[in-house]
Motif scaffolding. Structure first.
Motif, PDB file in Angstrom:
ATOM      1  N   ALA A  91       3.228  33.630  19.304  1.00  0.00           N
ATOM      2  CA  ALA A  91       3.942  34.988  19.532  1.00  0.00           C
ATOM      3  C   ALA A  91       4.932  34.950  18.248  1.00  0.00           C
ATOM      4  N   ARG A  92       5.595  33.776  17.992  1.00  0.00           N
ATOM      5  CA  ARG A  92       6.302  33.723  16.716  1.00  0.00           C
ATOM      6  C   ARG A  92       5.500  33.840  15.458  1.00  0.00           C
ATOM      7  N   LYS A  93       4.420  33.078  15.630  1.00  0.00           N
ATOM      8  CA  LYS A  93       3.437  33.185  14.495  1.00  0.00           C
ATOM      9  C   LYS A  93       2.899  34.649  14.163  1.00  0.00           C
ATOM     10  N   ALA A  94       2.467  35.027  15.411  1.00  0.00           N
ATOM     11  CA  ALA A  94       1.921  36.663  15.144  1.00  0.00           C
ATOM     12  C   ALA A  94       3.169  37.744  14.386  1.00  0.00           C
ATOM     13  N   ARG A  95       4.503  37.517  15.037  1.00  0.00           N
ATOM     14  CA  ARG A  95       5.561  38.268  14.612  1.00  0.00           C
ATOM     15  C   ARG A  95       5.744  37.770  12.706  1.00  0.00           C
ATOM     16  N   ALA A  96       5.845  36.750  12.647  1.00  0.00           N
ATOM     17  CA  ALA A  96       6.062  36.234  11.133  1.00  0.00           C
ATOM     18  C   ALA A  96       4.774  36.864  10.353  1.00  0.00           C
ATOM     19  N   LEU A  97       3.515  36.773  10.672  1.00  0.00           N
ATOM     20  CA  LEU A  97       2.393  37.169  10.005  1.00  0.00           C
ATOM     21  C   LEU A  97       2.613  38.952   9.883  1.00  0.00           C
ATOM     22  N   TRP A  98       3.077  39.647  11.030  1.00  0.00           N
ATOM     23  CA  TRP A  98       3.167  41.104  10.847  1.00  0.00           C
ATOM     24  C   TRP A  98       4.236  41.380  10.029  1.00  0.00           C
ATOM     25  N   LEU A  99       5.373  40.567   9.954  1.00  0.00           N
ATOM     26  CA  LEU A  99       6.463  40.707   8.767  1.00  0.00           C
ATOM     27  C   LEU A  99       5.813  40.795   7.391  1.00  0.00           C
ATOM     28  N   TRP A 100       5.114  39.706   7.101  1.00  0.00           N
ATOM     29  CA  TRP A 100       4.889  39.208   6.022  1.00  0.00           C
ATOM     30  C   TRP A 100       3.586  40.349   5.377  1.00  0.00           C
ATOM     31  N   GLY A 103       5.721  43.238   4.174  1.00  0.00           N
ATOM     32  CA  GLY A 103       6.158  42.762   2.986  1.00  0.00           C
ATOM     33  C   GLY A 103       5.322  43.015   1.837  1.00  0.00           C
ATOM     34  N   ILE A 104       4.054  43.079   2.038  1.00  0.00           N
ATOM     35  CA  ILE A 104       3.208  43.286   1.102  1.00  0.00           C
ATOM     36  C   ILE A 104       2.410  44.640   0.909  1.00  0.00           C
ATOM     37  N   GLY A 105       2.719  45.437   2.190  1.00  0.00           N
ATOM     38  CA  GLY A 105       2.391  46.614   1.979  1.00  0.00           C
ATOM     39  C   GLY A 105       1.112  47.230   2.892  1.00  0.00           C
ATOM     40  N   ILE A 106       0.801  46.128   3.937  1.00  0.00           N
ATOM     41  CA  ILE A 106      -0.342  46.559   4.617  1.00  0.00           C
ATOM     42  C   ILE A 106       0.001  46.914   5.944  1.00  0.00           C
ATOM     43  N   VAL A 107       1.030  46.407   6.583  1.00  0.00           N
ATOM     44  CA  VAL A 107       1.743  46.777   7.841  1.00  0.00           C
ATOM     45  C   VAL A 107       2.532  48.144   7.443  1.00  0.00           C
ATOM     46  N   ARG A 108       2.476  49.147   7.812  1.00  0.00           N
ATOM     47  CA  ARG A 108       3.591  50.152   7.678  1.00  0.00           C
ATOM     48  C   ARG A 108       4.871  50.007   8.371  1.00  0.00           C
ATOM     49  N   ASP A 109       4.667  49.662   9.646  1.00  0.00           N
ATOM     50  CA  ASP A 109       5.697  49.962  10.538  1.00  0.00           C
ATOM     51  C   ASP A 109       5.952  48.326  10.964  1.00  0.00           C
ATOM     52  N   PRO A 110       6.998  47.478  10.712  1.00  0.00           N
ATOM     53  CA  PRO A 110       7.202  46.153  11.079  1.00  0.00           C
ATOM     54  C   PRO A 110       7.911  45.839  12.534  1.00  0.00           C
ATOM     55  N   SER A 111       8.103  46.944  13.140  1.00  0.00           N
ATOM     56  CA  SER A 111       8.786  46.797  14.472  1.00  0.00           C
ATOM     57  C   SER A 111       7.930  46.046  15.607  1.00  0.00           C
ATOM     58  N   GLU A 112       8.873  45.491  16.465  1.00  0.00           N
ATOM     59  CA  GLU A 112       8.130  44.936  17.755  1.00  0.00           C
ATOM     60  C   GLU A 112       7.402  45.899  18.438  1.00  0.00           C
ATOM     61  N   SER A 113       7.785  47.122  18.564  1.00  0.00           N
ATOM     62  CA  SER A 113       6.743  48.055  19.222  1.00  0.00           C
ATOM     63  C   SER A 113       5.508  48.287  18.542  1.00  0.00           C
ATOM     64  N   LYS A 143      -5.178  38.378  11.801  1.00  0.00           N
ATOM     65  CA  LYS A 143      -5.876  37.825  10.581  1.00  0.00           C
ATOM     66  C   LYS A 143      -7.263  38.512  10.279  1.00  0.00           C
ATOM     67  N   ALA A 144      -7.991  38.753  11.198  1.00  0.00           N
ATOM     68  CA  ALA A 144      -9.202  39.316  10.909  1.00  0.00           C
ATOM     69  C   ALA A 144      -9.032  40.817  10.489  1.00  0.00           C
ATOM     70  N   TRP A 145      -8.150  41.433  10.977  1.00  0.00           N
ATOM     71  CA  TRP A 145      -7.924  42.835  10.545  1.00  0.00           C
ATOM     72  C   TRP A 145      -7.437  42.831   9.117  1.00  0.00           C
ATOM     73  N   SER A 146      -6.587  42.045   8.831  1.00  0.00           N
ATOM     74  CA  SER A 146      -5.623  42.180   7.360  1.00  0.00           C
ATOM     75  C   SER A 146      -6.795  41.339   6.418  1.00  0.00           C
ATOM     76  N   ALA A 147      -7.709  40.786   6.711  1.00  0.00           N
ATOM     77  CA  ALA A 147      -8.581  40.021   5.659  1.00  0.00           C
ATOM     78  C   ALA A 147      -9.303  40.966   5.312  1.00  0.00           C
ATOM     79  N   ARG A 148      -9.769  42.202   5.896  1.00  0.00           N
ATOM     80  CA  ARG A 148     -10.682  43.206   5.367  1.00  0.00           C
ATOM     81  C   ARG A 148      -9.836  44.171   4.300  1.00  0.00           C
ATOM     82  N   LEU A 149      -8.494  44.102   4.487  1.00  0.00           N
ATOM     83  CA  LEU A 149      -7.647  44.872   3.538  1.00  0.00           C
ATOM     84  C   LEU A 149      -7.016  44.155   2.460  1.00  0.00           C
TER      85      LEU A 149
END
Length: 208
Positions: A91-100, A103-113, A143-149
């Motif tokens: 879960a910590r790894k997923a959260r760290a990936l989400w925040l990364w 930071g590079i502009g792929i995820v728009r909302d960094p929140s836990e929700s 990883k699979a989702w972001s690898a496409r972007l």
């Protein structure tokens, strides 16, 4: 010139912010690269909290709050149900990936929700990361989702760096990955992430 009492109060504020940010780093499970990328994003390239001004430290803390970190409960706040962040390694790894990725502009909302919403789609309708039986599946889903972007993001970043003279004009994403990581799968998430981080190194070298 600031008075001595004001300067001392300002320094105390900086120390408190840095301590709180370090706590947030631990609670959110940020690895060193993700943490320093966050500092750089909020300070114009500085990668140590000790080098950040107060307003930059506040921006980092605001980002961490948006990601689910709650430093303390406000004194006047009414009692409310609060679910502790899932602290399992995956879960910590997923959260760290989400925040990364934020930071590079792929995820728009960094929140836990927002991460939980992604988990709901990936892990079968769970309402919190704690309830995901396979948090490793969530990591692989991210990883699979972001690898496409990531390829398009890398292409845009390389073009931007070429426009500012940081990279030669003949460089492409494919040639960069081939030169830097010749034995790796160029389409794999891990390779694309390494390619991004190697461009970070070029950016930092050109900053100084």
């Amino acid at each position: 010139m600031a008075s001595a009492p004001f300067a001392a109060a300002r320094q105390d504020q900086r120390k408190r912010l840095i301590r709180t940010i370090q706590t947030g780093r631990s609670r959110l499970g940020l690895d060193d690269n993700t943490y320093r990328d966050l500092l750089a994003a909020k300070s114009g390239g500085k990668r140590s909290a000790a080098d950040l001004a107060v307003h930059q430290l506040e921006a980092v803390l605001k980002h961490m709050r948006a990601a689910g970190f709650e430093p303390q409960k406000p004194v006047a706040a009414k009692p409310r149900e609060h679910r502790k962040l899932d602290d399992r390694p995956e879960a910590r790894k997923a959260r760290a990936l989400w925040l990364w990725l934020h930071g590079i502009g792929i995820v728009r909302d960094p929140s836990e929700s927002a991460l939980t919403s992604f988990a709901r789609r990936t892990c079968g309708g769970v309402d919190a990361l704690q309830w995901a039986r396979r948090p490793d599946k969530l990591v692989e889903g991210i990883k699979a989702w972001s690898a496409r972007l990531l390829p398009a993001k890398l292409d845009a970043r390389i073009a931007s760096m070429q426009a500012t003279g940081k990279l030669p004009l003949h460089i492409t994403r494919q040639s960069w990955i081939g030169d830097q990581f010749p034995t790796r799968d160029p389409a794999a998430f891990a390779t694309l992430q390494l390619a991004w981080q190697s461009l970070d190194e070029v950016d930092r070298a050109c900053t100084y």
